[in-house]
Write a protein that holds these residues in place. Structure first.
Motif, mmCIF file in Angstrom:
data_model
loop_
_atom_site.group_PDB
_atom_site.id
_atom_site.type_symbol
_atom_site.label_atom_id
_atom_site.label_comp_id
_atom_site.label_asym_id
_atom_site.label_seq_id
_atom_site.Cartn_x
_atom_site.Cartn_y
_atom_site.Cartn_z
ATOM 1 N N LEU A 140 3.928 51.313 56.538
ATOM 2 C CA LEU A 140 4.097 50.329 55.482
ATOM 3 C C LEU A 140 2.819 49.576 55.155
ATOM 4 C CD1 LEU A 140 7.441 48.864 56.796
ATOM 5 C CD2 LEU A 140 7.159 50.301 54.775
ATOM 6 N N ALA A 141 2.719 49.177 53.885
ATOM 7 C CA ALA A 141 1.659 48.268 53.490
ATOM 8 C C ALA A 141 1.889 46.952 54.226
ATOM 9 C CB ALA A 141 1.696 48.049 51.984
ATOM 10 N N LEU A 142 0.815 46.267 54.545
ATOM 11 C CA LEU A 142 0.902 45.024 55.309
ATOM 12 C C LEU A 142 1.865 44.032 54.666
ATOM 13 C CD1 LEU A 142 -0.046 43.308 57.669
ATOM 14 C CD2 LEU A 142 -2.012 42.620 56.283
ATOM 15 N N GLU A 143 1.749 43.828 53.374
ATOM 16 C CA GLU A 143 2.625 42.871 52.685
ATOM 17 C C GLU A 143 4.088 43.300 52.747
ATOM 18 O OE1 GLU A 143 1.898 39.792 51.528
ATOM 19 O OE2 GLU A 143 -0.024 40.208 52.478
ATOM 20 N N ASP A 144 4.354 44.596 52.627
ATOM 21 C CA ASP A 144 5.728 45.095 52.706
ATOM 22 C C ASP A 144 6.309 44.871 54.106
ATOM 23 O OD1 ASP A 144 5.597 45.863 50.064
ATOM 24 O OD2 ASP A 144 5.248 47.990 50.509
ATOM 25 N N ALA A 145 5.508 45.147 55.127
ATOM 26 C CA ALA A 145 5.972 44.932 56.508
ATOM 27 C C ALA A 145 6.277 43.459 56.735
ATOM 28 C CB ALA A 145 4.916 45.419 57.499
ATOM 29 N N LYS A 146 5.420 42.582 56.233
ATOM 30 C CA LYS A 146 5.636 41.145 56.398
ATOM 31 C C LYS A 146 6.916 40.703 55.696
ATOM 32 C CE LYS A 146 1.940 38.616 55.561
ATOM 33 N NZ LYS A 146 0.596 38.206 55.067
ATOM 34 N N ILE A 147 7.184 41.232 54.512
ATOM 35 C CA ILE A 147 8.400 40.876 53.770
ATOM 36 C C ILE A 147 9.639 41.333 54.534
ATOM 37 C CG2 ILE A 147 9.729 41.415 51.686
ATOM 38 C CD1 ILE A 147 6.986 41.493 50.206
ATOM 39 N N ILE A 148 9.618 42.563 55.028
ATOM 40 C CA ILE A 148 10.769 43.094 55.765
ATOM 41 C C ILE A 148 11.014 42.275 57.032
ATOM 42 C CG2 ILE A 148 11.620 45.068 57.105
ATOM 43 C CD1 ILE A 148 10.113 46.854 55.054
ATOM 44 N N ILE A 149 9.970 42.030 57.801
ATOM 45 C CA ILE A 149 10.117 41.280 59.053
ATOM 46 C C ILE A 149 10.590 39.865 58.771
ATOM 47 C CG2 ILE A 149 8.847 40.308 61.011
ATOM 48 C CD1 ILE A 149 7.170 42.960 60.939
ATOM 49 N N SER A 150 10.051 39.239 57.755
ATOM 50 C CA SER A 150 10.479 37.892 57.388
ATOM 51 C C SER A 150 11.957 37.873 57.025
ATOM 52 C CB SER A 150 9.647 37.380 56.215
ATOM 53 O OG SER A 150 10.103 36.123 55.789
ATOM 54 N N HIS A 151 12.394 38.866 56.279
ATOM 55 C CA HIS A 151 13.799 38.955 55.884
ATOM 56 C C HIS A 151 14.697 39.158 57.108
ATOM 57 C CE1 HIS A 151 16.766 39.391 52.675
ATOM 58 N NE2 HIS A 151 17.346 40.286 53.457
ATOM 59 N N ILE A 152 14.276 40.016 58.017
ATOM 60 C CA ILE A 152 15.043 40.262 59.251
ATOM 61 C C ILE A 152 15.144 38.974 60.070
ATOM 62 C CG2 ILE A 152 15.003 41.444 61.488
ATOM 63 C CD1 ILE A 152 13.739 43.866 59.956
ATOM 64 N N LEU A 153 14.026 38.276 60.231
ATOM 65 C CA LEU A 153 14.032 37.042 61.013
ATOM 66 C C LEU A 153 14.920 35.974 60.374
ATOM 67 C CD1 LEU A 153 10.289 36.844 62.089
ATOM 68 C CD2 LEU A 153 12.262 37.487 63.490
ATOM 69 N N THR A 154 14.930 35.908 59.045
ATOM 70 C CA THR A 154 15.799 34.971 58.344
ATOM 71 C C THR A 154 17.259 35.309 58.599
ATOM 72 O OG1 THR A 154 14.150 34.584 56.626
ATOM 73 C CG2 THR A 154 16.432 34.060 56.068
ATOM 74 N N GLN A 155 17.602 36.592 58.578
ATOM 75 C CA GLN A 155 18.977 37.012 58.852
ATOM 76 C C GLN A 155 19.373 36.690 60.284
ATOM 77 O OE1 GLN A 155 18.970 41.184 57.775
ATOM 78 N NE2 GLN A 155 19.775 40.729 55.741
ATOM 79 N N ILE A 156 18.461 36.902 61.233
ATOM 80 C CA ILE A 156 18.751 36.590 62.632
ATOM 81 C C ILE A 156 18.967 35.101 62.804
ATOM 82 C CG2 ILE A 156 17.727 36.505 64.955
ATOM 83 C CD1 ILE A 156 16.341 39.206 64.234
ATOM 84 N N GLN A 157 18.110 34.312 62.187
ATOM 85 C CA GLN A 157 18.241 32.845 62.292
ATOM 86 C C GLN A 157 19.548 32.372 61.651
ATOM 87 O OE1 GLN A 157 15.106 30.606 60.474
ATOM 88 N NE2 GLN A 157 15.732 28.709 61.430
ATOM 89 N N SER A 158 19.892 32.946 60.514
ATOM 90 C CA SER A 158 21.121 32.590 59.827
ATOM 91 C C SER A 158 22.344 32.930 60.689
ATOM 92 C CB SER A 158 21.209 33.311 58.485
ATOM 93 O OG SER A 158 22.402 33.021 57.829
ATOM 94 N N SER A 159 22.313 34.105 61.315
ATOM 95 C CA SER A 159 23.428 34.497 62.200
ATOM 96 C C SER A 159 23.519 33.582 63.396
ATOM 97 C CB SER A 159 23.217 35.932 62.695
ATOM 98 O OG SER A 159 23.387 36.849 61.661
ATOM 99 N N SER A 160 22.380 33.200 63.927
ATOM 100 C CA SER A 160 22.350 32.299 65.074
ATOM 101 C C SER A 160 22.922 30.928 64.720
ATOM 102 C CB SER A 160 20.926 32.155 65.585
ATOM 103 O OG SER A 160 20.860 31.235 66.648
ATOM 104 N N ASN A 161 22.578 30.429 63.549
ATOM 105 C CA ASN A 161 23.070 29.122 63.097
ATOM 106 C C ASN A 161 24.569 29.153 62.842
ATOM 107 O OD1 ASN A 161 20.553 27.972 63.260
ATOM 108 N ND2 ASN A 161 20.090 28.211 61.094
ATOM 109 N N GLN A 162 25.103 30.269 62.373
ATOM 110 C CA GLN A 162 26.534 30.369 62.109
ATOM 111 C C GLN A 162 27.342 30.416 63.407
ATOM 112 O OE1 GLN A 162 27.052 33.764 59.563
ATOM 113 N NE2 GLN A 162 26.266 32.694 57.761
ATOM 114 N N GLN A 163 26.727 30.919 64.487
ATOM 115 C CA GLN A 163 27.414 31.014 65.768
ATOM 116 C C GLN A 163 27.430 29.683 66.511
ATOM 117 O OE1 GLN A 163 25.592 34.193 67.941
ATOM 118 N NE2 GLN A 163 26.331 35.771 66.548
ATOM 119 N N ASP A 164 26.515 28.782 66.139
ATOM 120 C CA ASP A 164 26.441 27.473 66.817
ATOM 121 C C ASP A 164 27.565 26.569 66.452
ATOM 122 O OD1 ASP A 164 24.172 28.234 68.092
ATOM 123 O OD2 ASP A 164 22.805 27.247 66.705
#
Length: 64
Positions: free
Chosen positions: A40-64
């Motif tokens: 992946l292009a650097l910017e594309d990898a950063k976008i994907i990882i950022s999106h994944i981390l946002t989803q993980i954080q969102s799931s974590s917040n919903q479980q709290d």
């Protein structure tokens, strides 16, 4: 544009996701790829990882 030394498959493995899930995310975000081994292009990898981390954080917040 620089390239990250990460493939879609490697990102999936790093975040314990299926390759299909990351490929689907690429489709949603309009990121072009040929296969899960696509580097992946650097910017594309950063976008994907950022999106994944946002989803993980969102799931974590919903479980709290």
């Amino acid at each position: 544009m620089g390239f990250a030394d990460l493939s879609i498959a490697e990102i999936a493995a790093d975040y314990n996701l299926s390759e299909a899930k990351v490929l689907s995310l690429c489709d949603q975000l309009g990121i072009a790829y040929k296969s899960s081994k696509t580097r992946l292009a650097l910017e594309d990898a950063k976008i994907i990882i950022s999106h994944i981390l946002t989803q993980i954080q969102s799931s974590s917040n919903q479980q709290d």
